[in-house]
Design an enzyme around this catalytic site. Sequence first.
Site, PDB file in Angstrom:
ATOM      1  N   SER A   1       0.836  -1.197   0.000  1.00 16.41           N
ATOM      2  CA  SER A   1       0.000   0.000   0.000  1.00 16.41           C
ATOM      3  C   SER A   1       0.872   1.247   0.000  1.00 16.41           C
ATOM      4  CB  SER A   1      -0.893   0.001   1.239  1.00 16.41           C
ATOM      5  OG  SER A   1      -0.099   0.260   2.375  1.00 16.41           O
ATOM      6  N   LYS A   2       0.227   2.365  -0.144  1.00 19.06           N
ATOM      7  CA  LYS A   2       0.910   3.658  -0.173  1.00 19.06           C
ATOM      8  C   LYS A   2       1.883   3.817   0.983  1.00 19.06           C
ATOM      9  CE  LYS A   2      -2.003   6.929  -2.607  1.00 19.06           C
ATOM     10  NZ  LYS A   2      -3.115   7.839  -2.425  1.00 19.06           N
ATOM     11  N   ARG A   3       1.510   3.247   2.113  1.00 16.04           N
ATOM     12  CA  ARG A   3       2.335   3.395   3.311  1.00 16.04           C
ATOM     13  C   ARG A   3       3.768   2.908   3.117  1.00 16.04           C
ATOM     14  NH1 ARG A   3      -0.002   0.163   7.259  1.00 16.04           N
ATOM     15  NH2 ARG A   3      -1.842   0.291   5.940  1.00 16.04           N
TER      16      ARG A   3
END
Length: 488
Positions: free
Chosen positions: A257-259
Amino acid sequence: MSTDKIRTRYAPSPTGRMHVGNLRSALYEFLIAKHAGGDFMLRIEDTDQERLVEGAVDIIYRTMEKTGLIHDEGPDKDGGVGPYVQSERMKTGIYMEYAKKLVEKGEAYYCFCDKERLATLKSEVVEGKEISVYDKHCLSLSKEEIEANLAAGKPFVIRQNIPNEGTTTFRDELYGDITVENAELDDMILIKSDGYPTYNFANVVDDHTMNITHVVRGNEYLSSSPKYQRLYDAFGWKSPTYIHLPLITDENHKKLSKRSGHSSFEDLIEQGFLTEAIVNYIALLGWSPEDNREIFTLDELIRDFDYTRISKSPAVFDIVKLRWMNGEYMKAMDADKFYEMAEPFIKEVITKDMDLKKVANMVKTRIEVFPDIKEHIDFLETLPEYDTEMYVHKKMKTNKETSLAVLEDILPRLEAQEDYSNDALYAMLSEYVAEKEVKNGYVMWPIRTAVSGKQTTPGGATELMELLGKDETIARIRKGIELLKAEV
Ligand code: GLU
């Protein structure tokens, strides 16, 4: 148009940056088509108007062009089955037309239930999301009631009518036949109240009417595929070959994910990765060739890609591995091209007058990504503060005393030396080494330490001196002498 030809499509929703998973789908679709001499198509899926992000379509075009995934057909290249943007396709009335055909066949029905009524329905957790299961309330409306509602302009949706009994089977190339109980399938919405089709409906109508033969997508769509199969069957259409790809996870085995900070193509480019290395690495996220080879150009991928070798197990996005691969691409790169790309990173650090091409050549085989350059060369700009313990080297048989002696000895020769080219300096120092009957390192180690202040450097002593030039070299040798004198 002949339908024998392999035709694949990349069908992104323009919702932001290009996620690594999307790029992988695009790449595999491209490879399947090109491997078989088929057509690769770009279709923009913008039916979810709320999720649209301005500029996202441009990102898609730019990324595809940069990565070399050149489409044969798309919004900008008509191949006769357009429009290639779903919002434009909608305006042609195609989705409504097909939805009505399903209504006539009893495979779909109008639903006029309002928000309040839907809120009272019991909900179920599907794919981690809570959805309300529709109770077929509107299926029992009479023809007259429907007509009256429509005439009164009452908002409606069109739902797929899935029987409560029986099973549905569809086939995925990797997973084989999958059979589900119809009772587990909800009457999904095909046409929304804003008149737009849902992805669930549009993908079927479009893949069929655009003669798509192979569909590659993330396995989050696996659970919806029986519903799509029912649509194909209802229309009497042949469904495309489905290839659902394994999940891409981060190092902690969580969905990438973006994280993670590196979930999109643009993130990776910003972090200094080369497009070719990214594409190569992404090809191996779930696919491997027979011989476990790892470095592939796009043309080699086209030649060797065999989708039956795609794995079902989750693929871990390993940034360390990508860095390694990028380093291999750096090494193999043509020197001029490397310089062109490295120059801005070098100029960020070096403001002094120096041969920057030589600086680039020196770091070329040592870095994995361009931003690594800084840590390798910042000592060239300013001599860092360093610990004189660095002069002590067991293997070179040097210590602070011997180093001081060598530096003091060599200083007048460096002052007398006019030619500061690597070769001339090397010849001069070699003469000194021979004269003193010592090992090379006995002389080079203290000099390199004094001119760099670093334990490891991207080049040898004379290479560094050449870059620094006479004045700076002498200043640094003097500094070394001063530091050592204070201690011995
Ligand atoms: N628009 C869908 C997405 O971006 C495409 C899925 C598919 O390839 O069918 O996820």
